[in-house]
Structures are given as structure tokens and as C-alpha cells.
Design a protein around this motif. Structure first.
Motif, PDB file in Angstrom:
ATOM      1  N   CYS A  86      46.545  61.211  56.544  1.00 21.11           N
ATOM      2  CA  CYS A  86      45.834  61.227  55.451  1.00 21.11           C
ATOM      3  C   CYS A  86      44.589  60.183  55.583  1.00 21.11           C
ATOM      4  CB  CYS A  86      46.797  60.972  54.227  1.00 21.11           C
ATOM      5  SG  CYS A  86      47.740  62.017  54.001  1.00 21.11           S
ATOM      6  N   ALA A  87      43.373  60.624  55.352  1.00 20.25           N
ATOM      7  CA  ALA A  87      42.287  59.767  55.405  1.00 20.25           C
ATOM      8  C   ALA A  87      42.196  58.903  54.128  1.00 20.25           C
ATOM      9  CB  ALA A  87      40.895  60.611  55.500  1.00 20.25           C
ATOM     10  N   GLU A  88      42.704  59.188  53.063  1.00 24.37           N
ATOM     11  CA  GLU A  88      42.917  58.431  51.906  1.00 24.37           C
ATOM     12  C   GLU A  88      43.844  59.180  50.732  1.00 24.37           C
ATOM     13  OE1 GLU A  88      39.604  56.139  49.550  1.00 24.37           O
ATOM     14  OE2 GLU A  88      40.046  58.030  48.281  1.00 24.37           O
ATOM     15  N   LEU A  89      44.559  58.227  50.457  1.00 19.75           N
ATOM     16  CA  LEU A  89      45.589  58.847  49.320  1.00 19.75           C
ATOM     17  C   LEU A  89      45.596  57.654  48.143  1.00 19.75           C
ATOM     18  CD1 LEU A  89      49.333  59.929  49.999  1.00 19.75           C
ATOM     19  CD2 LEU A  89      48.915  58.089  48.409  1.00 19.75           C
ATOM     20  N   VAL A  90      45.461  57.896  46.996  1.00 25.99           N
ATOM     21  CA  VAL A  90      45.573  57.244  45.871  1.00 25.99           C
ATOM     22  C   VAL A  90      46.737  57.214  45.094  1.00 25.99           C
ATOM     23  CG1 VAL A  90      44.134  56.318  43.999  1.00 25.99           C
ATOM     24  CG2 VAL A  90      42.997  56.904  46.051  1.00 25.99           C
ATOM     25  N   ALA A  91      47.326  56.530  44.706  1.00 27.97           N
ATOM     26  CA  ALA A  91      48.613  56.736  44.040  1.00 27.97           C
ATOM     27  C   ALA A  91      48.932  55.895  42.797  1.00 27.97           C
ATOM     28  CB  ALA A  91      50.163  56.916  44.832  1.00 27.97           C
ATOM     29  N   ALA A  92      49.430  56.180  41.854  1.00 27.23           N
ATOM     30  CA  ALA A  92      49.739  55.042  40.633  1.00 27.23           C
ATOM     31  C   ALA A  92      50.926  55.093  40.152  1.00 27.23           C
ATOM     32  CB  ALA A  92      48.749  55.451  39.580  1.00 27.23           C
ATOM     33  N   ARG A  93      51.499  54.053  39.477  1.00 25.90           N
ATOM     34  CA  ARG A  93      52.853  53.941  38.840  1.00 25.90           C
ATOM     35  C   ARG A  93      52.628  53.477  37.586  1.00 25.90           C
ATOM     36  NH1 ARG A  93      58.221  51.970  41.763  1.00 25.90           N
ATOM     37  NH2 ARG A  93      57.074  50.032  41.910  1.00 25.90           N
ATOM     38  N   ARG A  94      53.468  53.611  36.591  1.00 25.77           N
ATOM     39  CA  ARG A  94      53.305  52.930  35.163  1.00 25.77           C
ATOM     40  C   ARG A  94      54.616  52.041  35.462  1.00 25.77           C
ATOM     41  NH1 ARG A  94      52.509  55.582  29.393  1.00 25.77           N
ATOM     42  NH2 ARG A  94      52.236  53.647  27.913  1.00 25.77           N
ATOM     43  N   ARG A  95      53.996  50.695  34.897  1.00 25.17           N
ATOM     44  CA  ARG A  95      55.198  49.603  34.936  1.00 25.17           C
ATOM     45  C   ARG A  95      55.863  49.432  33.538  1.00 25.17           C
ATOM     46  NH1 ARG A  95      52.494  44.231  37.556  1.00 25.17           N
ATOM     47  NH2 ARG A  95      52.112  43.924  35.097  1.00 25.17           N
TER      48      ARG A  95
ATOM     49  N   LYS B 105      56.935  50.762  54.101  1.00 27.70           N
ATOM     50  CA  LYS B 105      56.946  49.942  52.871  1.00 27.70           C
ATOM     51  C   LYS B 105      56.039  50.711  51.821  1.00 27.70           C
ATOM     52  CE  LYS B 105      58.016  45.065  53.878  1.00 27.70           C
ATOM     53  NZ  LYS B 105      59.271  45.011  52.972  1.00 27.70           N
ATOM     54  N   ILE B 106      54.812  51.378  52.318  1.00 28.40           N
ATOM     55  CA  ILE B 106      54.137  52.090  51.482  1.00 28.40           C
ATOM     56  C   ILE B 106      54.900  53.423  51.263  1.00 28.40           C
ATOM     57  CG2 ILE B 106      51.844  53.448  51.375  1.00 28.40           C
ATOM     58  CD1 ILE B 106      50.655  51.157  53.105  1.00 28.40           C
ATOM     59  N   LEU B 107      55.665  53.909  52.203  1.00 26.44           N
ATOM     60  CA  LEU B 107      56.232  55.342  52.061  1.00 26.44           C
ATOM     61  C   LEU B 107      57.212  55.123  50.792  1.00 26.44           C
ATOM     62  CD1 LEU B 107      56.534  56.866  55.473  1.00 26.44           C
ATOM     63  CD2 LEU B 107      55.628  57.905  53.644  1.00 26.44           C
ATOM     64  N   ARG B 108      58.055  54.076  51.022  1.00 28.58           N
ATOM     65  CA  ARG B 108      59.137  53.834  50.065  1.00 28.58           C
ATOM     66  C   ARG B 108      58.681  53.715  48.667  1.00 28.58           C
ATOM     67  NH1 ARG B 108      61.691  51.035  54.459  1.00 28.58           N
ATOM     68  NH2 ARG B 108      60.566  49.062  53.903  1.00 28.58           N
ATOM     69  N   TRP B 109      57.425  53.047  48.495  1.00 31.04           N
ATOM     70  CA  TRP B 109      56.753  52.938  47.239  1.00 31.04           C
ATOM     71  C   TRP B 109      56.352  54.223  46.620  1.00 31.04           C
ATOM     72  CZ3 TRP B 109      51.955  53.963  45.056  1.00 31.04           C
ATOM     73  CH2 TRP B 109      51.927  53.655  43.658  1.00 31.04           C
ATOM     74  N   LEU B 110      55.831  55.250  47.757  1.00 32.64           N
ATOM     75  CA  LEU B 110      55.145  56.341  47.040  1.00 32.64           C
ATOM     76  C   LEU B 110      56.565  57.422  46.629  1.00 32.64           C
ATOM     77  CD1 LEU B 110      52.518  56.936  49.942  1.00 32.64           C
ATOM     78  CD2 LEU B 110      52.056  56.664  47.499  1.00 32.64           C
ATOM     79  N   GLU B 111      57.339  57.202  47.445  1.00 27.12           N
ATOM     80  CA  GLU B 111      58.742  57.954  47.104  1.00 27.12           C
ATOM     81  C   GLU B 111      59.591  57.319  46.116  1.00 27.12           C
ATOM     82  OE1 GLU B 111      60.463  57.998  50.852  1.00 27.12           O
ATOM     83  OE2 GLU B 111      59.032  59.578  51.750  1.00 27.12           O
ATOM     84  N   SER B 112      59.098  56.235  45.395  1.00 23.76           N
ATOM     85  CA  SER B 112      60.038  55.693  44.263  1.00 23.76           C
ATOM     86  C   SER B 112      59.529  56.524  43.016  1.00 23.76           C
ATOM     87  CB  SER B 112      59.649  54.539  44.071  1.00 23.76           C
ATOM     88  OG  SER B 112      58.263  54.095  43.821  1.00 23.76           O
ATOM     89  N   PRO B 113      60.706  56.523  41.861  1.00 19.18           N
ATOM     90  CA  PRO B 113      60.568  57.250  40.799  1.00 19.18           C
ATOM     91  C   PRO B 113      59.187  56.912  40.055  1.00 19.18           C
ATOM     92  CG  PRO B 113      62.727  56.498  41.020  1.00 19.18           C
ATOM     93  CD  PRO B 113      62.103  55.768  41.990  1.00 19.18           C
ATOM     94  N   GLY B 114      58.567  57.876  39.502  1.00 19.21           N
ATOM     95  CA  GLY B 114      57.385  57.567  38.529  1.00 19.21           C
ATOM     96  C   GLY B 114      56.191  57.427  39.222  1.00 19.21           C
ATOM     97  N   VAL B 115      55.950  57.748  40.697  1.00 18.38           N
ATOM     98  CA  VAL B 115      54.675  57.452  41.300  1.00 18.38           C
ATOM     99  C   VAL B 115      54.082  58.733  41.158  1.00 18.38           C
ATOM    100  CG1 VAL B 115      53.518  57.369  43.456  1.00 18.38           C
ATOM    101  CG2 VAL B 115      55.377  55.796  42.824  1.00 18.38           C
ATOM    102  N   ARG B 116      52.735  58.651  40.791  1.00 19.94           N
ATOM    103  CA  ARG B 116      51.816  60.042  40.719  1.00 19.94           C
ATOM    104  C   ARG B 116      50.683  59.919  41.729  1.00 19.94           C
ATOM    105  NH1 ARG B 116      51.252  60.570  34.022  1.00 19.94           N
ATOM    106  NH2 ARG B 116      53.735  60.437  33.509  1.00 19.94           N
ATOM    107  N   LEU B 117      50.351  61.159  42.262  1.00 19.77           N
ATOM    108  CA  LEU B 117      48.919  61.184  43.318  1.00 19.77           C
ATOM    109  C   LEU B 117      47.973  61.200  42.469  1.00 19.77           C
ATOM    110  CD1 LEU B 117      50.119  63.403  46.055  1.00 19.77           C
ATOM    111  CD2 LEU B 117      49.795  60.895  46.176  1.00 19.77           C
ATOM    112  N   VAL B 118      47.083  60.478  42.585  1.00 20.34           N
ATOM    113  CA  VAL B 118      45.539  60.366  41.845  1.00 20.34           C
ATOM    114  C   VAL B 118      44.781  61.358  42.821  1.00 20.34           C
ATOM    115  CG1 VAL B 118      43.824  58.999  40.875  1.00 20.34           C
ATOM    116  CG2 VAL B 118      46.209  58.210  40.831  1.00 20.34           C
ATOM    117  N   SER B 119      44.427  61.163  44.025  1.00 22.11           N
ATOM    118  CA  SER B 119      43.683  61.610  44.700  1.00 22.11           C
ATOM    119  C   SER B 119      44.298  61.837  46.267  1.00 22.11           C
ATOM    120  CB  SER B 119      42.129  61.283  44.742  1.00 22.11           C
ATOM    121  OG  SER B 119      42.216  60.040  45.233  1.00 22.11           O
ATOM    122  N   LEU B 120      43.838  62.811  47.019  1.00 28.69           N
ATOM    123  CA  LEU B 120      44.293  62.813  48.322  1.00 28.69           C
ATOM    124  C   LEU B 120      43.191  63.441  49.325  1.00 28.69           C
ATOM    125  CD1 LEU B 120      46.815  62.802  50.285  1.00 28.69           C
ATOM    126  CD2 LEU B 120      47.615  65.100  49.862  1.00 28.69           C
ATOM    127  N   GLU B 121      42.902  62.754  50.377  1.00 30.62           N
ATOM    128  CA  GLU B 121      42.106  63.674  51.505  1.00 30.62           C
ATOM    129  C   GLU B 121      42.926  63.789  52.462  1.00 30.62           C
ATOM    130  OE1 GLU B 121      38.533  61.200  52.294  1.00 30.62           O
ATOM    131  OE2 GLU B 121      38.111  61.007  50.105  1.00 30.62           O
TER     132      GLU B 121
END
Length: 596
Positions: free
Chosen positions: A469-478, A536-552
Motif C-alpha cells: 500500500c503506497a499510503e494508508l490512513v486510519a483513525a480510532r476514537r480514544r 505493530k502497525i498491523l496489530r493497531w490496524l486490526e484492533s477494535p474501532g479502527v476505521r480506514l480513512v483513505s487507501l492508495e
């Protein structure tokens, strides 16, 4: 790495200018203590023993503020030996209040105090038991046990033991303990003050330091607690440095100040870390917007500085890879570096043993050549033993056709990158044959080889999916309602930040992307970061509540990938380890399995 804090807030404005008790500690000289002692009919409230007397002294800064004393009617006969020991008889308690009357009065007397007792588990245990029996809410007391503290500061030269009577003599108590509650409480007050004087000389001045005090923590180590005073209560990375500014140790925490302070207390029991703290001259910190950013920065700093007191992640470059070469007659090779040579790579492996096991599993399944060096398209050599055993197609003597060999290599490449079914099926069938012949040790070796392959292929396929993935943007609400955002490029964390409360989310994310690190990918499954960072990034991306914002690009793992088989091997390993004695278990290989 770009790290955006768009609000531009300083640490002071984020955390407030006023220091909390957790930051400065509660000075012992300013606290109000309630020193309590009980007399009972036996040694266990759970066993039916009752309280016969409560005595307590409330004291602050050396001044007695009040005393509490009452006999308690146990509504049962006092054992004769208890009556002889304490002097409390059945007739003395006949008209005394019951525990249902006495306990609420004591709880009111001690409200807001730090509870102190000599052998506190005994006294506090009785009080809590009867509070529970009466349905009374137990106050959130801080508790100090003078017996426990004394065992850490009193030596054999001071007293033969840490009994209250012995300590009363050491500290010249004005009241001699005599197994009556109020007298023993008064003696404990003098013991408490004597212990506090000694603790002051050892650098213990607050309740928090007293609660974590241990004789195993040297005075020199405790005196270095000021190294944490300038650190913020925020996630980040801390670096212990020596007098020459060399990095001794790197760690990460959700709360930098609290974590670093723990290194100067009894909560830190690792001997090598105690040695490190002794060498430390200062602690620097890198405040991070998110916990993931802190974890990634920790990995990078450890790899960059290679601190002597860190035991993991110091040498990410010292890994092994299995390489499927790109040549007329491809072969599998064990290498230490990924090159830009159009070859396919499996890994990385943290140990040579795991890599060898995986390589053996692949050679068990695919009859590609195992000889080293390049072969000409039309080679004319003598066949090796493996060819005679029909474990190699033998391109070396010209007996293998290019098309047949290419078909085997294509299946091998597919097993590395897309699915593991052929390796699993071949190895499982051979294990079944060996088990049927009762060759269980040989079957066990094949099982370990298959497990090494399945884990390696799973890791490679997962890492490859993200790194493409050239760029992946993800967010999670704390939990506090704010959104943490991460920008990932080719498996590398390029930026991290928290969206300010009043900011326009879309515009803020665009600003974060624009300020993110430029990442140029290299070859292999981890083209821009270490495998640990990407995992580590994969574990965060796969954690509950993470949402993809954009993906290239395309973030995906093969549907028939090796990950389908990992759970079975993990369960088998857990089952085997449960049957191994603990002392032998330490010799088992440790396999780090990424989250799925």
C-alpha cells in the motif's frame, strides 16, 4: 517521521499548570495517620474469632490529635489463654458495645486518615471482615504496615526481631506494649515516628515512596528520582543516558513521568536495570501523539543506538531470509539481506534454526535443486545423491526439462506468496505415515518444520499485504473522545497525531498527510520498515474501532494464505508446553506470532 500536533499546545497547557499529588507525592510530615490495634479471641475472623478491643491514636506531624478506645462484647466466651495474655475477661466485656456499634464509630474516627498498624494484614483484615458483614462501605484507606517497613530498615544489630516490643525498645517508646489495644497503638505511634526518621535519611519523604520502599533499592538509586521530574504525563519514549550522553536504555510508556519514576522504587526488581539506573546521569524523552507512535519510535531508537541494557530489537538487521533465486534453474537459499534482484523472499526469521526448519519443509515438498551456485541452461554435471533418491529433478545432468522444473518452481513460489496447502498436505501425509510406523520422533521433526513454514509464510503474506500500500490512513476514537490518526506508507509509520476537538477532521487529516514523511520503498516483504514496526502497525490496524480513512493501493492477504493453518500449530505448541516441566520449558524455542 512527521508528527502533527495542530493545536500547538504546550505540555503545560495540555496537562495544567498545577501539579497533582501523583506528580509531587504526599509528604509524610503533612499526613494524618490513624494508628490502630485490636485485641481478638483468636487469629482469624474467617474462622469465627471476634474483636474484644479497639484502640487507635490519630496523629499528624508528631502531634496527637485524638484517641479512640473501646472494649467490644464478642458475645462468646473469651478463651482462657487469651484472657491471660490480654487481661480482658468475660466480665469486662459483658456491658461493652457490640462490634455492630463499635465499628461504625471507629470508621468515623479514622475517616480521611492513613491507616497504620503493626502487622496490618491482621488488624485490617478483621476490620474489613466485620465491615463487610455489616454491609458497611470500606473506606479507601492507604495502609502502612510498621512491621513490614521495619523489616526493611532494622538490622540484627538494632534488634533481634521486628516484634512491637523489640521495636518499642529500639525507639524508646514512651508507652510499653502490653497486649492492650490503646497501649499497643500508642507504642506503634512511637515506632512509626522512629521509622520515619530513618526513612528520611534514606531519601523516603512521601507516602508514595514509603509504599514502594524496599531495601533492595539503594539510596543512590532512590536519590535519582529527580531525573523523572521534567518528564510529562504523556505517551512517548524515554532514554536513560550516562555521563557521556550515551544511551543506556530505551523504553516506552503511556505515561512517561510515572513510568520513569517507577525505576527508582521497589516496583523495579530487575538486577540489570538497577545497574543501569546506577549509571544513568539523565533521562531524555520524546513525547508522542499516540501510543503506536511511541512504540514505533522505541523500535527505531533501539535499532539506532543499540543500548546495552535493552535485550530485544537491538539488531533488526541480524535476521535470516529464505530466497527463491531468479536464475535459469532457481533454488532456495538462506541469506541475510534482501536485494533488489527480482527474487522472492520468505521471512524474516529471528533465528537460524527456524529458518533451517522452514527450508527443510520446502525441500521436503518441492524437488528443486539444493546445490549451490548457478547452473547453465544446458548443464552437464554428475547427479548428486538427492537426484538418485528422487528428491531433486536433477537439472544438473540435463535430465529435467525446463518446463517441468518451471512448473515446480511456480508451485513453490505460490506456496511462499499465496497459499500453503501443498506444503501442509505433503508434510501432514508424511507425518501420518511416520506415526503409523510408530516413528514419533521423526514425525515430531516434520511437525516442527511444518510449523516453522506456516508461521513464516503467514508473516510474509501479512507484511506483504500492508507494504504494497503506497499510503494508508486510519483513525480510532480514544476513550476521551478524540481521534488518533496514523499515516502508513509502504508498511512504515509516516505520521501520527490527534485531531483537535474543534478542528475540521477532513482538513486536519489532509494537513497531516501533507506533513508526513516521504517514504521510498525498497525490495522485499518489508520495503520501508523493520518487520517489527510493520507488525505493530498491523496489530493497531486490526484492533477494535479502527476505521480506514483513505487507501492508495490494495491491502489484502491471500484467501488461501498460510494464516488459515496457524491456529492449529499454535494450539499444538501450547498443548506440548503444558506437558513440559517448568524448568525444562525454558529451553523451548520462543516463537513470536503476529496478531491476525
Amino acid at each position: 517521521m512527521g508528527s502533527t500536533r495542530a493545536a500547538g499546545a504546550t505540555a503545560a497547557s495540555r496537562h495544567g499548570a498545577q501539579l497533582s499529588f501523583d506528580e509531587i507525592g504526599r509528604p509524610l510530615r503533612g499526613l494524618t495517620f490513624c494508628v490502630v490495634d485490636l485485641e481478638t479471641t483468636g487469629g482469624s475472623a474467617e474462622g469465627g474469632s471476634m474483636i474484644t478491643e479497639i484502640g487507635a491514636v490519630k496523629v499528624c506531624a508528631g502531634e496527637v490529635l485524638g484517641e479512640f478506645q473501646t472494649l467490644v462484647n464478642p458475645h462468646a466466651a473469651i478463651p482462657p489463654f487469651i484472657a491471660v495474655l490480654t487481661g480482658i475477661t468475660d466480665s469486662m466485656v459483658a456491658d461493652a458495645p457490640s462490634i455492630e456499634q463499635a465499628l461504625p464509630a471507629f470508621l468515623e474516627f479514622s475517616r480521611g486518615c492513613v491507616l497504620v498498624a503493626h502487622n496490618a494484614p491482621f488488624d485490617v483484615g478483621f476490620l474489613r471482615h466485620f465491615a463487610t458483614a455489616q454491609g458497611l462501605a470500606w473506606p479507601a484507606y492507604d495502609v502502612v504496615d510498621t512491621a513490614k517497613v521495619a523489616r526493611r530498615v532494622i538490622t540484627r544489630d538494632d534488634a533481634p526481631n521486628c516484634k512491637l516490643s523489640s521495636l518499642a525498645q529500639v525507639f524508646h517508646a514512651t508507652t510499653a506494649p502490653n497486649h492492650r489495644a490503646l497501649a499497643d497503638a500508642r507504642a506503634t505511634v512511637d515506632v512509626l515516628h522512629g521509622l520515619m526518621e530513618r526513612l528520611g535519611g534514606l531519601g523516603v519523604h512521601t507516602l508514595e515512596e514509603l509504599q514502594t520502599f524496599s531495601a533492595k533499592v539503594s539510596a543512590a538509586q532512590r536519590r535519582k528520582r529527580h531525573l523523572a521530574e521534567s518528564l510529562p504525563h504523556a505517551p512517548g519514549v524515554y532514554l536513560f543516558r550516562d555521563e557521556r550522553d550515551r544511551v543506556l536504555y530505551v523504553g516506552t510508556s503511556r505515561d512517561l513521568r510515572t513510568r520513569v519514576r517507577s525505576y527508582f522504587t521497589a516496583s523495579e526488581t530487575r538486577s540489570r536495570i538497577g545497574e543501569m539506573v546506577g549509571l544513568a546521569a539523565r533521562v531524555s524523552a520524546v513525547e508522542c501523539a499516540t501510543v503506536l507512535e511511541a512504540e514505533v519510535r522505541e523500535l527505531r531508537l533501539i535499532a539506532a543506538h543499540k543500548p546495552g541494557y535493552n535485550r530485544r530489537s537491538r539488531f533488526p538487521e541480524k535476521v535470516h531470509w529464505i530466497k527463491l533465486t531468479d536464475e535459469p534453474w532457481p533454488r532456495l537459499s538462506l541469506v541475510r539481506q534482501v536485494l533488489d534482484d527480482d527474487a522472492d523472499y520468505l521471512g524474516p526469521f529471528g533465528s537460524r534454526k527456524a529458518a533451517d526448519r522452514c527450508l527443510a519443509a520446502l525441500h521436503e515438498t518441492f524437488p528443486v535443486r539444493q546445490c549451490s551456485g548457478r547452473l547453465a541452461r544446458h548443464a552437464q554435471r554428475s547427479p548428486c545423491v538427492l537426484a538418485e533418491l528422487h528428491r531433486c529433478l536433477s537439472p544438473c545432468d540435463g535430465s529435467a526439462s525446463a518446463d517441468a522444473y518451471a512448473a515446480v518452481v511456480a508451485d513453490l513460489r505460490a506456496s511462499l506468496l499465496h497459499h500453503a496447502d501443498e506444503v501442509v498436505a505433503t508434510m501432514t501425509a508424511r507425518m501420518d505415515d511416520l506415526a503409523a510406523d510408530q516413528r514419533f520422533e521423526d514425525a515430531g521433526r516434520l511437525r516442527d518444520r511444518l510449523a516453522a513454514f506456516v508461521r513464516a509464510a503467514t508473516r510474509t503474506q501479512r507484511l506483504g499485504g500492508l507494504s504494497r500500500c503506497a499510503e494508508l490512513v486510519a483513525a480510532r476514537r480514544r476513550d476521551d473522545g478524540r481521534w488518533e490518526v496514523h499515516v502508513v506508507r509502504y508498511g512504515r509509520l509516516a505520521a501520527a497525531g490527534l485531531i483537535p476537538t474543534q478542528a475540521h477532521a477532513g482538513a486536519w487529516v489532509d494537513q497531516l498527510r501533507a506533513s508526513a514523511e516521504t517514504v521510498l520503498p525498497g525490495p522485499g516483504p518489508t520495503p520501508a520498515a523493520s518487520a517489527e514496526e510493520s507488525e505493530k502497525i498491523l496489530r493497531w490496524l486490526e484492533s477494535p474501532g479502527v476505521r480506514l480513512v483513505s487507501l492508495e493501493g490494495e491491502w489484502a492477504c491471500p484467501i488461501r494464505g498460510a494464516g488459515r493453518h496457524v491456529a492449529r500449530h499454535d494450539a499444538a505448541q501450547t498443548s506440548r508446553e503444558s506437558l513440559v516441566p517448568f524448568d525444562e520449558r525454558r529451553s523451548l524455542p520462543i516463537v513470536h506470532q503476529p496478531a491476525r
